[in-house]
Write a protein that holds these residues in place. Structure first.
Motif, PDB file in Angstrom:
ATOM      1  N   ALA A  24     -12.610  -1.151 135.689  1.00 34.02           N
ATOM      2  CA  ALA A  24     -13.863  -1.519 135.035  1.00 34.02           C
ATOM      3  C   ALA A  24     -13.891  -3.003 134.678  1.00 34.02           C
ATOM      4  CB  ALA A  24     -14.058  -0.676 133.784  1.00 34.02           C
ATOM      5  N   MET A  25     -12.732  -3.566 134.341  1.00 32.43           N
ATOM      6  CA  MET A  25     -12.685  -4.969 133.946  1.00 32.43           C
ATOM      7  C   MET A  25     -12.699  -5.915 135.149  1.00 32.43           C
ATOM      8  SD  MET A  25     -10.010  -4.971 130.761  1.00 32.43           S
ATOM      9  CE  MET A  25     -10.319  -6.717 130.468  1.00 32.43           C
ATOM     10  N   SER A  26     -12.021  -5.504 136.239  1.00 36.99           N
ATOM     11  CA  SER A  26     -11.899  -6.399 137.388  1.00 36.99           C
ATOM     12  C   SER A  26     -12.813  -6.040 138.544  1.00 36.99           C
ATOM     13  CB  SER A  26     -10.455  -6.407 137.882  1.00 36.99           C
ATOM     14  OG  SER A  26     -10.090  -5.123 138.355  1.00 36.99           O
ATOM     15  N   GLY A  27     -13.299  -4.801 138.553  1.00 34.48           N
ATOM     16  CA  GLY A  27     -14.163  -4.348 139.632  1.00 34.48           C
ATOM     17  C   GLY A  27     -13.437  -3.854 140.855  1.00 34.48           C
ATOM     18  N   SER A  28     -12.094  -3.687 140.792  1.00 32.29           N
ATOM     19  CA  SER A  28     -11.331  -3.197 141.935  1.00 32.29           C
ATOM     20  C   SER A  28     -10.358  -2.120 141.476  1.00 32.29           C
ATOM     21  CB  SER A  28     -10.555  -4.327 142.609  1.00 32.29           C
ATOM     22  OG  SER A  28      -9.621  -4.888 141.701  1.00 32.29           O
ATOM     23  N   ALA A  55      -6.820   5.920 122.230  1.00 29.24           N
ATOM     24  CA  ALA A  55      -7.242   5.411 123.539  1.00 29.24           C
ATOM     25  C   ALA A  55      -8.697   4.948 123.506  1.00 29.24           C
ATOM     26  CB  ALA A  55      -7.053   6.496 124.601  1.00 29.24           C
ATOM     27  N   ALA A  56      -9.532   5.695 122.794  1.00 31.11           N
ATOM     28  CA  ALA A  56     -10.937   5.287 122.706  1.00 31.11           C
ATOM     29  C   ALA A  56     -11.083   3.953 121.982  1.00 31.11           C
ATOM     30  CB  ALA A  56     -11.749   6.376 121.995  1.00 31.11           C
ATOM     31  N   LEU A  57     -10.383   3.804 120.871  1.00 30.21           N
ATOM     32  CA  LEU A  57     -10.493   2.566 120.106  1.00 30.21           C
ATOM     33  C   LEU A  57      -9.858   1.380 120.824  1.00 30.21           C
ATOM     34  CD1 LEU A  57      -9.710   3.911 116.523  1.00 30.21           C
ATOM     35  CD2 LEU A  57     -11.936   3.290 117.463  1.00 30.21           C
ATOM     36  N   ALA A  58      -8.925   1.674 121.755  1.00 28.40           N
ATOM     37  CA  ALA A  58      -8.231   0.591 122.460  1.00 28.40           C
ATOM     38  C   ALA A  58      -9.017   0.038 123.635  1.00 28.40           C
ATOM     39  CB  ALA A  58      -6.878   1.094 122.942  1.00 28.40           C
ATOM     40  N   LEU A  59     -10.205   0.555 123.899  1.00 28.34           N
ATOM     41  CA  LEU A  59     -11.019   0.014 124.992  1.00 28.34           C
ATOM     42  C   LEU A  59     -11.290  -1.475 124.771  1.00 28.34           C
ATOM     43  CD1 LEU A  59     -13.651   2.859 125.508  1.00 28.34           C
ATOM     44  CD2 LEU A  59     -11.978   2.073 127.195  1.00 28.34           C
ATOM     45  N   PRO A  60     -11.152  -2.300 125.812  1.00 30.18           N
ATOM     46  CA  PRO A  60     -11.399  -3.742 125.651  1.00 30.18           C
ATOM     47  C   PRO A  60     -12.840  -4.018 125.219  1.00 30.18           C
ATOM     48  CG  PRO A  60     -10.332  -3.252 127.753  1.00 30.18           C
ATOM     49  CD  PRO A  60     -10.754  -1.944 127.180  1.00 30.18           C
ATOM     50  N   VAL A  61     -13.014  -5.112 124.519  1.00 33.84           N
ATOM     51  CA  VAL A  61     -14.351  -5.501 124.086  1.00 33.84           C
ATOM     52  C   VAL A  61     -15.123  -6.149 125.231  1.00 33.84           C
ATOM     53  CG1 VAL A  61     -15.641  -6.944 122.467  1.00 33.84           C
ATOM     54  CG2 VAL A  61     -13.542  -5.784 121.720  1.00 33.84           C
ATOM     55  N   SER A  62     -14.411  -6.863 126.122  1.00 37.63           N
ATOM     56  CA  SER A  62     -15.090  -7.563 127.208  1.00 37.63           C
ATOM     57  C   SER A  62     -14.310  -7.409 128.506  1.00 37.63           C
ATOM     58  CB  SER A  62     -15.250  -9.051 126.868  1.00 37.63           C
ATOM     59  OG  SER A  62     -13.983  -9.648 126.671  1.00 37.63           O
ATOM     60  N   PRO A 116     -18.678  -2.308 129.676  1.00 35.84           N
ATOM     61  CA  PRO A 116     -19.830  -1.406 129.814  1.00 35.84           C
ATOM     62  C   PRO A 116     -19.636  -0.097 129.060  1.00 35.84           C
ATOM     63  CG  PRO A 116     -19.110  -2.265 131.958  1.00 35.84           C
ATOM     64  CD  PRO A 116     -18.058  -2.638 130.965  1.00 35.84           C
ATOM     65  N   PHE A 117     -20.650   0.292 128.277  1.00 31.68           N
ATOM     66  CA  PHE A 117     -20.722   1.593 127.618  1.00 31.68           C
ATOM     67  C   PHE A 117     -19.551   1.825 126.649  1.00 31.68           C
ATOM     68  CE2 PHE A 117     -23.442   2.075 131.248  1.00 31.68           C
ATOM     69  CZ  PHE A 117     -24.474   2.915 130.822  1.00 31.68           C
ATOM     70  N   ARG A 118     -19.006   0.755 126.092  1.00 27.87           N
ATOM     71  CA  ARG A 118     -17.865   0.923 125.196  1.00 27.87           C
ATOM     72  C   ARG A 118     -18.231   1.759 123.967  1.00 27.87           C
ATOM     73  NH1 ARG A 118     -15.258  -1.348 120.717  1.00 27.87           N
ATOM     74  NH2 ARG A 118     -12.960  -1.375 120.943  1.00 27.87           N
ATOM     75  N   ALA A 119     -19.321   1.426 123.295  1.00 20.92           N
ATOM     76  CA  ALA A 119     -19.709   2.162 122.090  1.00 20.92           C
ATOM     77  C   ALA A 119     -19.999   3.624 122.409  1.00 20.92           C
ATOM     78  CB  ALA A 119     -20.930   1.504 121.443  1.00 20.92           C
ATOM     79  N   GLU A 120     -20.678   3.879 123.534  1.00 23.20           N
ATOM     80  CA  GLU A 120     -21.009   5.252 123.906  1.00 23.20           C
ATOM     81  C   GLU A 120     -19.748   6.061 124.198  1.00 23.20           C
ATOM     82  OE1 GLU A 120     -22.390   2.578 125.021  1.00 23.20           O
ATOM     83  OE2 GLU A 120     -24.572   2.722 124.907  1.00 23.20           O
ATOM     84  N   ILE A 121     -18.782   5.445 124.902  1.00 28.85           N
ATOM     85  CA  ILE A 121     -17.538   6.155 125.221  1.00 28.85           C
ATOM     86  C   ILE A 121     -16.786   6.514 123.941  1.00 28.85           C
ATOM     87  CG2 ILE A 121     -15.262   5.886 126.278  1.00 28.85           C
ATOM     88  CD1 ILE A 121     -16.580   4.229 128.468  1.00 28.85           C
ATOM     89  N   ILE A 122     -16.730   5.578 122.987  1.00 24.37           N
ATOM     90  CA  ILE A 122     -16.013   5.838 121.738  1.00 24.37           C
ATOM     91  C   ILE A 122     -16.687   6.970 120.965  1.00 24.37           C
ATOM     92  CG2 ILE A 122     -15.387   4.863 119.504  1.00 24.37           C
ATOM     93  CD1 ILE A 122     -15.000   2.184 120.870  1.00 24.37           C
ATOM     94  N   LEU A 123     -18.016   6.929 120.848  1.00 26.50           N
ATOM     95  CA  LEU A 123     -18.700   7.967 120.088  1.00 26.50           C
ATOM     96  C   LEU A 123     -18.565   9.327 120.761  1.00 26.50           C
ATOM     97  CD1 LEU A 123     -20.362   8.667 117.657  1.00 26.50           C
ATOM     98  CD2 LEU A 123     -22.434   8.040 118.899  1.00 26.50           C
ATOM     99  N   ILE A 124     -18.654   9.377 122.084  1.00 32.05           N
ATOM    100  CA  ILE A 124     -18.470  10.647 122.801  1.00 32.05           C
ATOM    101  C   ILE A 124     -17.046  11.166 122.594  1.00 32.05           C
ATOM    102  CG2 ILE A 124     -18.310  11.661 125.111  1.00 32.05           C
ATOM    103  CD1 ILE A 124     -20.663   9.882 125.926  1.00 32.05           C
TER     104      ILE A 124
END
Length: 537
Positions: free
Chosen positions: A171-175, A364-371, A379-387
């Protein structure tokens, strides 16, 4: 002043944990559920300070000792015997759940990429060791079901976290590189196990070299953190490092410390894991309130609906996978059918239903990168955490609350194999003690009257084995020779019990129970500070 404010919050959380745990015991509900709901209520109270969890805090502070303790009290014999179903759940089910959740997320959330959807699937796929241990052991569940659930929850994090890292990297690098991901999984698993065993071996050597009990307990508290940090440094599975270390240390802990130290260590570890479990579950509830405030009002409702659908997806996939994992291997192998008949459908249903999520999903949810690498928001960081938090809440509350009535309806028969093993172990240990008394009877320090007195205790125990107790006998004279005689007898018993455990005759559960009796008896008779020695353990 900021530090004082944080200290006040910690004190408040500990007080709430103790209060809610007491309430949970009174009303007969597993305490993790009450703590999550209590934290959720506190998070909704206006004016209370907001508590924000840092993922590194969850991973490094909470997870290592909890995993180490869960592995330490897992029977290695039962774990080894059930390695096939544990592997099918810890690897196969994680992959299947990740795929199912990714498809559901890609359908429910317009615009989400496959990498982000797979990351969400990896986050919510592993049931949690904390939840399984805290809820499952408090209910009357068949021992094999408990072993499978605990074994699954100890191992599945490694699979999920490798998938998670690969998906986040894509998701971060596109590959995405499949070959690199497979290599990373194999390396992480093997290196993690090697590190865990290595740390446990060094820990045992250190314990044998030390004499002071509190220092020894401090070493056991430090070991899981060392295993975790070493695993992270070499990009191995820190989870498997803690699991392997806890399993390995248990096999040799009896000969490394004295009975008094072992009893003290058990008390310290019980208190530590209780407090860590309590705090993490109440923080889960508190964090839900923080997330609600962070999300725009118009987006909360559709994301929560998506979270409910994905929660149902995780449950449905598990219900589909567990029966197939039980049936297909037996269809393919006649030898397996003969050696391991199909479990009862009640047991299969219970394994299918027991899939609570907890601390690993949270971290793991909270450890998602901010950018991303390009600098754009992830993309969709807040939605993934809430789900992810919704899945935790649904599985803990719905599945956890329903477990007691479901278990009562299933009417599992009471198991007596551990009682038979315990009876065999008591007889074997008493016989070993009598043999040791015969050996030391000719020593110059042995007083024959005292030898016969101790011998009589064991003969009486053999005569009335069904009522055996290590604490109901006459203690005898408080002399150095009598204490040495009793220490020799207890040592012979311990070695006999460990030998039965090592050859698979009895489980670690029976050894734990009888060893604790011996430890208490050793303190009662004044030999609690003496170690068993360097014999095979």
């Amino acid at each position: 002043m900021e530090g004082l404010h944080q200290l006040e919050i910690i004190i408040m959380l500990l007080a709430v944990v103790l209060a809610l745990t007491t309430i949970a015991q009174r009303i007969g509900i597993p305490y993790p559920i009450v703590l999550v709901l209590g934290g959720l209520v506190l998070g909704l109270v206006p004016g209370l300070p907001r508590v924000t969890l840092h993922p590194d805090l969850v991973f490094l502070v909470f997870l290592p000792p909890i995993l180490w303790a869960a592995a330490y009290f897992t029977s290695f014999r039962e774990f080894r015997r059930n390695l096939r179903p544990i592997s099918l759940l810890a690897i196969g089910l994680v992959l299947a759940t990740t795929a199912g959740v990714a498809v559901a997320a890609h359908t429910l959330l317009p615009g989400i990429g496959w990498a982000e959807a797979i990351a969400l699937g990896a986050i919510v796929s592993p049931p949690d060791a904390v939840s399984a241990t805290a809820i499952g052991k408090r209910l009357r569940i068949p021992r094999r079901v408990v072993t499978i659930l605990e074994g699954e929850s100890l191992v599945n994090d490694a699979t999920a976290l490798v998938l998670y890292r690969a998906a986040v990297g894509a998701a971060m690098s596109g590959s995405f590189a499949l070959g690199h991901t497979l290599f990373e999984f194999v390396f992480a698993a093997l290196a993690g196990v090697v590190i865990g065993i290595g740390v446990a071996w060094i820990t045992r050597w250190t314990l044998c070299a030390m004499e002071e009990g509190f220092s020894q307990i401090g070493v056991t508290l430090l070991a899981p953190y060392i295993a975790w940090v070493c695993g992270e440094l070499v990009h191995a599975s820190a989870v498997l490092a803690c699991v392997a270390g806890g399993l390995y240390l248990r096999q040799s802990f009896s000969g490394a410390v004295s009975p008094a130290t072992r009893l003290q260590a058990r008390a310290v570890w019980d208190l530590l894991t209780f407090l860590l479990n309590g705090v993490i579950f109440i923080l889960i509830g508190l964090e839900l309130g923080v997330l609600r405030d962070a999300m725009p009002a118009g987006q909360v409702r559709p994301v929560l609906i998506a979270g409910l659908v994905i929660s149902m997806t995780t449950i449905v996939v598990r219900f589909a996978w567990v029966p197939l994992a039980a049936l297909i291997p037996r269809w393919l192998s006649a030898k397996l059918r003969a050696r391991d008949p199909l479990p009862s459908w009640a047991g299969i249903f219970l394994v299918s239903w027991t899939g609570m999520r907890g601390i690993v999903t949270l971290a793991a949810a909270l450890a998602l990168p901010v950018s991303t690498t390009a600098g754009s928001p992830f993309p969709f960081r807040a939605e993934i955490i809430l789900i992810s938090f919704t899945v935790i809440l649904v599985t803990l509350v719905v599945q956890g609350l329903s477990l007691p009535p479901i278990i009562r309806l299933l009417r599992f028969q009471e198991e007596d194999d551990l009682k038979q093993e315990e009876t065999l172990a008591r007889e074997h240990a008493a016989t070993a003690a009598l043999a040791r008394l015969d050996q030391v009877a000719t020593e110059t320090w042995a007083v024959m009257e005292q030898v016969e007195r101790v011998r009589l205790r064991y003969l009486r125990r053999l005569e009335r084995l069904s009522k055996a107790s290590l604490l109901d006998e006459d203690t005898g004279p408080d002399t150095a020779s009598f204490q040495r005689l009793q220490h020799e007898a207890f040592t012979a018993e311990r070695r006999a019990l460990i030998g039965l455990r090592n050859n698979g005759t009895i489980s670690d559960d029976v050894l734990h129970h009888l060893e604790q009796e011996l430890d208490v008896a050793s303190l009662h008779l004044g030999v609690g500070e003496r170690r068993m020695g360097r014999a095979r353990s």
